[in-house]
Write a protein that holds these residues in place. Structure first.
Motif, PDB file in Angstrom:
ATOM      1  N   GLU A 268       8.000  -5.833  -1.529  1.00  0.00           N
ATOM      2  CA  GLU A 268       8.847  -6.772  -0.773  1.00  0.00           C
ATOM      3  C   GLU A 268       9.098  -8.095  -1.470  1.00  0.00           C
ATOM      4  O   GLU A 268      10.059  -8.780  -1.142  1.00  0.00           O
ATOM      5  CB  GLU A 268       8.188  -7.072   0.579  1.00  0.00           C
ATOM      6  CG  GLU A 268       8.181  -5.918   1.554  1.00  0.00           C
ATOM      7  CD  GLU A 268       7.694  -6.346   2.923  1.00  0.00           C
ATOM      8  OE1 GLU A 268       6.878  -7.281   3.010  1.00  0.00           O
ATOM      9  OE2 GLU A 268       8.156  -5.758   3.906  1.00  0.00           O
ATOM     10  N   HIS A 269       8.227  -8.478  -2.396  1.00  0.00           N
ATOM     11  CA  HIS A 269       8.309  -9.818  -2.976  1.00  0.00           C
ATOM     12  C   HIS A 269       8.412  -9.755  -4.494  1.00  0.00           C
ATOM     13  O   HIS A 269       7.762  -8.931  -5.143  1.00  0.00           O
ATOM     14  CB  HIS A 269       7.096 -10.648  -2.554  1.00  0.00           C
ATOM     15  CG  HIS A 269       7.012 -10.818  -1.064  1.00  0.00           C
ATOM     16  ND1 HIS A 269       7.814 -11.705  -0.379  1.00  0.00           N
ATOM     17  CD2 HIS A 269       6.254 -10.188  -0.131  1.00  0.00           C
ATOM     18  CE1 HIS A 269       7.540 -11.625   0.914  1.00  0.00           C
ATOM     19  NE2 HIS A 269       6.593 -10.710   1.091  1.00  0.00           N
ATOM     20  N   TYR A 270       9.215 -10.644  -5.036  1.00  0.00           N
ATOM     21  CA  TYR A 270       9.526 -10.635  -6.462  1.00  0.00           C
ATOM     22  C   TYR A 270       8.429 -11.276  -7.297  1.00  0.00           C
ATOM     23  O   TYR A 270       7.866 -12.308  -6.940  1.00  0.00           O
ATOM     24  CB  TYR A 270      10.841 -11.375  -6.708  1.00  0.00           C
ATOM     25  CG  TYR A 270      11.117 -11.634  -8.165  1.00  0.00           C
ATOM     26  CD1 TYR A 270      11.491 -10.586  -9.001  1.00  0.00           C
ATOM     27  CD2 TYR A 270      10.967 -12.910  -8.708  1.00  0.00           C
ATOM     28  CE1 TYR A 270      11.729 -10.805 -10.350  1.00  0.00           C
ATOM     29  CE2 TYR A 270      11.203 -13.142 -10.061  1.00  0.00           C
ATOM     30  CZ  TYR A 270      11.579 -12.086 -10.878  1.00  0.00           C
ATOM     31  OH  TYR A 270      11.806 -12.304 -12.201  1.00  0.00           O
ATOM     32  N   GLU A 271       8.150 -10.650  -8.427  1.00  0.00           N
ATOM     33  CA  GLU A 271       7.301 -11.209  -9.471  1.00  0.00           C
ATOM     34  C   GLU A 271       7.927 -10.844 -10.806  1.00  0.00           C
ATOM     35  O   GLU A 271       8.359  -9.694 -11.004  1.00  0.00           O
ATOM     36  CB  GLU A 271       5.878 -10.630  -9.382  1.00  0.00           C
ATOM     37  CG  GLU A 271       4.935 -11.078 -10.479  1.00  0.00           C
ATOM     38  CD  GLU A 271       4.507 -12.533 -10.385  1.00  0.00           C
ATOM     39  OE1 GLU A 271       3.979 -13.063 -11.391  1.00  0.00           O
ATOM     40  OE2 GLU A 271       4.693 -13.161  -9.313  1.00  0.00           O
ATOM     41  N   PRO A 272       8.040 -11.789 -11.744  1.00  0.00           N
ATOM     42  CA  PRO A 272       8.644 -11.466 -13.044  1.00  0.00           C
ATOM     43  C   PRO A 272       7.976 -10.268 -13.720  1.00  0.00           C
ATOM     44  O   PRO A 272       6.764 -10.076 -13.599  1.00  0.00           O
ATOM     45  CB  PRO A 272       8.419 -12.751 -13.854  1.00  0.00           C
ATOM     46  CG  PRO A 272       8.328 -13.832 -12.829  1.00  0.00           C
ATOM     47  CD  PRO A 272       7.644 -13.202 -11.653  1.00  0.00           C
ATOM     48  N   ASN A 273       8.769  -9.484 -14.395  1.00  0.00           N
ATOM     49  CA  ASN A 273       8.315  -8.338 -15.198  1.00  0.00           C
ATOM     50  C   ASN A 273       7.852  -7.148 -14.361  1.00  0.00           C
ATOM     51  O   ASN A 273       7.236  -6.213 -14.892  1.00  0.00           O
ATOM     52  CB  ASN A 273       7.189  -8.736 -16.166  1.00  0.00           C
ATOM     53  CG  ASN A 273       7.572  -9.873 -17.077  1.00  0.00           C
ATOM     54  OD1 ASN A 273       8.730  -9.945 -17.523  1.00  0.00           O
ATOM     55  ND2 ASN A 273       6.649 -10.767 -17.354  1.00  0.00           N
ATOM     56  N   ALA A 274       8.112  -7.152 -13.060  1.00  0.00           N
ATOM     57  CA  ALA A 274       7.544  -6.119 -12.194  1.00  0.00           C
ATOM     58  C   ALA A 274       8.589  -5.265 -11.480  1.00  0.00           C
ATOM     59  O   ALA A 274       8.279  -4.608 -10.489  1.00  0.00           O
ATOM     60  CB  ALA A 274       6.626  -6.773 -11.164  1.00  0.00           C
ATOM     61  N   VAL A 275       9.806  -5.238 -11.983  1.00  0.00           N
ATOM     62  CA  VAL A 275      10.863  -4.472 -11.315  1.00  0.00           C
ATOM     63  C   VAL A 275      10.493  -2.992 -11.205  1.00  0.00           C
ATOM     64  O   VAL A 275      10.699  -2.357 -10.165  1.00  0.00           O
ATOM     65  CB  VAL A 275      12.209  -4.643 -12.063  1.00  0.00           C
ATOM     66  CG1 VAL A 275      13.250  -3.661 -11.534  1.00  0.00           C
ATOM     67  CG2 VAL A 275      12.713  -6.071 -11.918  1.00  0.00           C
TER      68      VAL A 275
END
Length: 199
Positions: free
Chosen positions: A117-124
């Protein structure tokens, strides 16, 4: 109660395994490098071979699975397939196969995380898989045989394994004891189709 914990040497899996052993007589710990209970989630035959070594189970908890961490611009199709084969289809195949080896009203608990649900860089790549597992659990839980229950736990970063004062995907880390408590709660209730978020 006979319980199998898959990923029993990882950060979350080892905590679950060691905690449950305090109160339950029969807790099996499985992981890729185990001499006794080896499993490779990317291979259906490995999952089935493990189940054939064990007696009928009352609960299966999976805390294993991997994916590639890279900036979106660098992700290749092959990178996506790493997570799809391991954390996505590994858990999907686990559910399909587990039904045959669980007692009536048994429990299967999968693991995803905050990235659904929540964005974190490099984790798509991992976000894609976590979200897919949530949809799978909500749907498949309606069709499992013999009243077998299916749920998923979605934790944030784990304090200690991740700096306690640093946010991950917008949230501070959670205590491992609290995360283990969610898996315990699922063991002892009658829920199915639940996405248990802790972050």
């Amino acid at each position: 109660m006979k319980i199998l914990v898959i990923g029993s040497t990882g950060t979350i899996g080892s905590a679950i395994y060691n905690d449950l052993k305090k109160d339950y007589n029969t807790v099996y710990g499985a992981h890729r490098n185990s001499q006794s209970y080896s499993i490779d989630l990317t291979k259906k035959e490995s999952i089935q071979a493990l189940f054939k070594k064990l007696p009928k189970l009352d609960s299966i908890i999976n805390a294993a699975g991997t994916a590639v961490w890279k900036p979106f611009s660098q992700l290749t199709e092959e990178d996506y397939y790493v997570g799809i084969q391991s954390k996505l289809m590994g858990q999907v195949n686990l559910v399909h196969l587990a039904q045959e080896y669980l007692n009536d009203k048994g429990s299967i608990t999968l693991t995803t995380g905050i990235l659904a649900e929540h964005y974190e860089p490099n984790a798509v790549g991992l976000s894609l898989i976590n979200g897919a597992i949530h949809s799978f659990v909500k749907s498949a839980s309606n069709e499992l045989i013999r009243d077998i229950r299916l749920n998923v736990v979605a934790p944030g970063a784990i304090a200690g394994a991740f700096p306690e004062d640093k946010k991950f995907a917008g949230y501070l880390p959670v205590k491992i004891e609290d995360v283990v408590g969610i898996y315990r709660q699922i063991l002892n209730n009658s829920s199915t189709g639940g996405v248990y978020k802790i972050y």
